[in-house]
Design a protein around this motif. Structure first.
Motif, PDB file in Angstrom:
ATOM      1  N   GLU A  44      20.462  42.379  30.092  1.00 40.50           N
ATOM      2  CA  GLU A  44      21.696  42.126  29.340  1.00 40.50           C
ATOM      3  C   GLU A  44      22.880  42.053  30.303  1.00 40.50           C
ATOM      4  OE1 GLU A  44      22.901  46.689  28.100  1.00 40.50           O
ATOM      5  OE2 GLU A  44      21.571  45.567  26.743  1.00 40.50           O
ATOM      6  N   LEU A  45      23.935  41.364  29.868  1.00 42.40           N
ATOM      7  CA  LEU A  45      25.133  41.202  30.685  1.00 42.40           C
ATOM      8  C   LEU A  45      26.262  42.081  30.170  1.00 42.40           C
ATOM      9  CD1 LEU A  45      25.416  37.326  31.253  1.00 42.40           C
ATOM     10  CD2 LEU A  45      24.045  39.000  32.507  1.00 42.40           C
ATOM     11  N   GLU A  46      27.096  42.535  31.087  1.00 40.84           N
ATOM     12  CA  GLU A  46      28.362  43.179  30.772  1.00 40.84           C
ATOM     13  C   GLU A  46      29.456  42.499  31.583  1.00 40.84           C
ATOM     14  OE1 GLU A  46      28.249  47.371  31.397  1.00 40.84           O
ATOM     15  OE2 GLU A  46      26.711  47.731  29.844  1.00 40.84           O
ATOM     16  N   HIS A  47      30.672  42.431  31.004  1.00 42.15           N
ATOM     17  CA  HIS A  47      31.775  41.738  31.674  1.00 42.15           C
ATOM     18  C   HIS A  47      32.956  42.701  31.845  1.00 42.15           C
ATOM     19  CE1 HIS A  47      29.439  38.170  30.928  1.00 42.15           C
ATOM     20  NE2 HIS A  47      29.573  38.276  29.623  1.00 42.15           N
ATOM     21  N   PRO A  48      32.971  43.475  32.921  1.00 40.57           N
ATOM     22  CA  PRO A  48      34.099  44.392  33.153  1.00 40.57           C
ATOM     23  C   PRO A  48      35.411  43.615  33.259  1.00 40.57           C
ATOM     24  CG  PRO A  48      32.260  44.861  34.643  1.00 40.57           C
ATOM     25  CD  PRO A  48      31.953  43.562  33.977  1.00 40.57           C
ATOM     26  N   PRO A  49      36.492  44.144  32.708  1.00 35.13           N
ATOM     27  CA  PRO A  49      37.769  43.419  32.711  1.00 35.13           C
ATOM     28  C   PRO A  49      38.318  43.151  34.099  1.00 35.13           C
ATOM     29  CG  PRO A  49      38.046  45.672  31.902  1.00 35.13           C
ATOM     30  CD  PRO A  49      36.585  45.422  31.971  1.00 35.13           C
ATOM     31  N   ASP A  50      37.921  43.940  35.095  1.00 36.07           N
ATOM     32  CA  ASP A  50      38.424  43.721  36.455  1.00 36.07           C
ATOM     33  C   ASP A  50      37.600  42.703  37.237  1.00 36.07           C
ATOM     34  OD1 ASP A  50      36.140  45.321  36.700  1.00 36.07           O
ATOM     35  OD2 ASP A  50      36.894  46.294  38.515  1.00 36.07           O
ATOM     36  N   ASN A  51      36.530  42.196  36.615  1.00 36.15           N
ATOM     37  CA  ASN A  51      35.636  41.268  37.310  1.00 36.15           C
ATOM     38  C   ASN A  51      35.988  39.835  36.908  1.00 36.15           C
ATOM     39  OD1 ASN A  51      33.601  40.340  38.926  1.00 36.15           O
ATOM     40  ND2 ASN A  51      31.932  41.368  37.841  1.00 36.15           N
ATOM     41  N   THR A  52      36.972  39.270  37.583  1.00 34.32           N
ATOM     42  CA  THR A  52      37.479  37.949  37.229  1.00 34.32           C
ATOM     43  C   THR A  52      36.609  36.845  37.815  1.00 34.32           C
ATOM     44  OG1 THR A  52      38.966  37.996  39.131  1.00 34.32           O
ATOM     45  CG2 THR A  52      39.841  38.765  37.027  1.00 34.32           C
ATOM     46  N   PRO A  53      36.541  35.680  37.164  1.00 36.71           N
ATOM     47  CA  PRO A  53      35.687  34.579  37.645  1.00 36.71           C
ATOM     48  C   PRO A  53      36.302  33.820  38.820  1.00 36.71           C
ATOM     49  CG  PRO A  53      36.810  33.914  35.646  1.00 36.71           C
ATOM     50  CD  PRO A  53      37.173  35.357  35.871  1.00 36.71           C
ATOM     51  N   SER A  54      36.442  34.509  39.928  1.00 34.96           N
ATOM     52  CA  SER A  54      37.000  33.918  41.148  1.00 34.96           C
ATOM     53  C   SER A  54      36.035  34.150  42.295  1.00 34.96           C
ATOM     54  CB  SER A  54      38.354  34.543  41.477  1.00 34.96           C
ATOM     55  OG  SER A  54      38.758  34.221  42.794  1.00 34.96           O
ATOM     56  N   PHE A  55      35.712  33.095  43.031  1.00 41.46           N
ATOM     57  CA  PHE A  55      34.810  33.240  44.167  1.00 41.46           C
ATOM     58  C   PHE A  55      35.416  34.099  45.279  1.00 41.46           C
ATOM     59  CE2 PHE A  55      33.014  28.889  42.843  1.00 41.46           C
ATOM     60  CZ  PHE A  55      32.000  29.489  42.109  1.00 41.46           C
ATOM     61  N   GLU A  56      36.712  34.315  45.201  1.00 40.88           N
ATOM     62  CA  GLU A  56      37.379  35.160  46.194  1.00 40.88           C
ATOM     63  C   GLU A  56      37.201  36.638  45.878  1.00 40.88           C
ATOM     64  OE1 GLU A  56      39.531  36.394  49.444  1.00 40.88           O
ATOM     65  OE2 GLU A  56      38.833  34.361  49.009  1.00 40.88           O
ATOM     66  N   SER A  57      37.109  36.992  44.582  1.00 37.35           N
ATOM     67  CA  SER A  57      37.188  38.417  44.230  1.00 37.35           C
ATOM     68  C   SER A  57      36.075  38.939  43.317  1.00 37.35           C
ATOM     69  CB  SER A  57      38.535  38.694  43.551  1.00 37.35           C
ATOM     70  OG  SER A  57      38.666  37.914  42.370  1.00 37.35           O
ATOM     71  N   LEU A  58      35.198  38.103  42.792  1.00 39.90           N
ATOM     72  CA  LEU A  58      34.196  38.602  41.836  1.00 39.90           C
ATOM     73  C   LEU A  58      33.187  39.512  42.529  1.00 39.90           C
ATOM     74  CD1 LEU A  58      31.058  37.247  41.819  1.00 39.90           C
ATOM     75  CD2 LEU A  58      32.334  35.228  41.198  1.00 39.90           C
ATOM     76  N   TYR A  59      32.494  40.320  41.730  1.00 39.26           N
ATOM     77  CA  TYR A  59      31.434  41.183  42.233  1.00 39.26           C
ATOM     78  C   TYR A  59      30.292  41.203  41.231  1.00 39.26           C
ATOM     79  CZ  TYR A  59      33.168  44.754  38.951  1.00 39.26           C
ATOM     80  OH  TYR A  59      33.547  45.425  37.825  1.00 39.26           O
ATOM     81  N   CYS A  60      29.174  41.770  41.642  1.00 39.48           N
ATOM     82  CA  CYS A  60      28.050  41.954  40.718  1.00 39.48           C
ATOM     83  C   CYS A  60      27.444  43.331  40.950  1.00 39.48           C
ATOM     84  CB  CYS A  60      26.985  40.889  40.933  1.00 39.48           C
ATOM     85  SG  CYS A  60      25.483  41.221  39.974  1.00 39.48           S
ATOM     86  N   GLU A  61      27.157  43.999  39.844  1.00 38.12           N
ATOM     87  CA  GLU A  61      26.452  45.280  39.905  1.00 38.12           C
ATOM     88  C   GLU A  61      25.195  45.170  39.060  1.00 38.12           C
ATOM     89  OE1 GLU A  61      27.280  49.788  38.388  1.00 38.12           O
ATOM     90  OE2 GLU A  61      28.863  48.830  39.591  1.00 38.12           O
TER      91      GLU A  61
END
Length: 386
Positions: free
Chosen positions: A280-297
């Motif tokens: 399943e996926l979760e979308h934390p509010p601080d995880n913006t769709p930017s190749f400069e700043s996104l992350y994955c946990e």
């Protein structure tokens, strides 16, 4: 294959430009030699134009929602590069971009289908065609870059500004914000792959190196909300290349991702399908769709209640963590080996590393075509021949 380089602002910069300038250099009369420096400068102009246009829109800088970026700025970049290589004057350069703008744009809905690769091919083709038409006198709007009804039609927040000269403003390529993919899939999935591979190393301790799928209760992916890469049950290689879930489960099962990961037999294997059902996926509010700043946990919850997690902020191949030279060469050799002889592959590598010294870049086209009449010449012999 979705193997194109990617950068921030978000697009695939090279795929729309390089084929066009190579094709054009081959098409020009033999008496007008195109040097390696000519090719490099035209290529850089094509990249620069894409980046400058993307910088006029905050919306365009991040992962897109409506238009596939290479079909918009890639078409303009191809056109600019070809205009440079043709040495068009200022008026014809403006007309080139105006013509190209009327070729630009393709909906993102065709991502994860066989039509997506057509987008970047068309961008290269249409940019070249626009430059050729403008060179013959075809005219268009001189304000195509300045108007809401011009390039602004593709971005709701398009805000063009006067640009400083190159003498006072660095080339965007000087910043080297280019990501080179290790496996062929949407760039966002590369964070997922590295996080999942790291989590797997904590899960697999036995000598058989098998993931204990039957002991896994749930797999949770904390990723940005990108709808077209949210595909819980991909059924084709193109859908799998655009699936956070598929890449996470494949990396958990195998420990890495490769071209072969997207073969039909791997997509439909039972263990993968079982793991997909638990993801399943979760979308934390601080995880913006930017190749400069996104992350994955990636978090794997086991049936005994324990949880194994790992996080990736910068994957191997990102501009903050670029591929080593030997890994870049291995990628090229692997991809090229199915269509080119080894002499041509090594010739291309050597030519690219010495491109600024090449007097006639048709040597590159000769290697790329795999022609055997000159393929056995070394780089130094070929320079002497030219």
């Amino acid at each position: 294959m979705d193997f194109d380089d990617t950068w921030h602002p978000a697009t695939h910069p090279s795929g729309a430009v390089l084929p066009a300038v190579i094709a054009l250099s081959e098409a020009l009369p033999r008496k007008k030699k195109i040097s390696g420096l000519d090719l490099l400068l035209a290529f850089n102009v094509g990249i620069e134009v894409q980046g400058r246009l993307l910088c006029f829109s905050s919306e365009a800088k991040n992962i897109p929602k409506k238009f596939h970026p290479p079909t918009v700025v890639g078409t303009m970049g191809s056109a600019a590069a070809c205009a440079k290589l043709l040495a068009l004057d200022q008026l014809k350069c403006k007309n080139t971009l105006a013509v190209a703008a009327s070729y630009a744009g393709a909906p993102l809905a065709n991502a994860a289908t066989q039509t997506k690769p057509l987008h970047i091919g068309n961008a290269a083709k249409h940019g070249l065609e626009a430059a050729c038409l403008a060179s013959q006198g075809l005219q268009g709007s001189k304000q195509i870059l300045d108007m809401e009804s011009g390039i602004g039609a593709f971005y709701t927040d398009y805000n063009p500004q006067s640009l400083p000269t190159l003498q006072s403003y660095p080339w965007l390529l000087d910043q080297q914000d280019v990501a080179i993919k290790r496996f062929p899939a949407h760039l966002g999935t590369h964070w997922v792959a590295d996080a999942a591979s790291s989590a797997r190393r904590k899960l697999v301790e036995s000598s058989d190196n098998l993931l204990p799928v039957d002991k896994i209760e749930k797999v949770t992916l904390k990723v940005p909300e990108v709808k077209y890469v949210n595909r819980p049950s991909p059924s084709s290689e193109h859908e799998a290349r655009h699936s956070f879930q598929f890449v996470a489960c494949s990396a958990l099962l195998d420990g890495n991702m490769s071209v072969q990961s997207f073969a039909s037999e791997n997509i439909h294997r039972a263990a993968l399908q079982e793991l997909l059902c638990k993801t399943e996926l979760e979308h934390p509010p601080d995880n913006t769709p930017s190749f400069e700043s996104l992350y994955c946990e990636v978090s794997v919850t086991l049936q005994d209640g324990s949880t194994i997690s790992d996080r990736c902020d910068t994957f191997y191949g990102h501009w903050r963590k670029p591929l080593k030279k030997e890994d870049l060469e291995k990628k090229f050799q692997s991809n090229a080996s199915s269509i080119l002889p080894s002499e041509a592959i090594e010739g291309i590598i050597e030519t690219v590393y010495n491109l600024e010294k090449v007097e006639d870049c048709s040597v590159l086209g000769t290697f790329l075509s795999g022609q055997r009449d000159r393929e056995k010449l070394s780089f130094s012999e070929k320079l002497h021949f030219l």
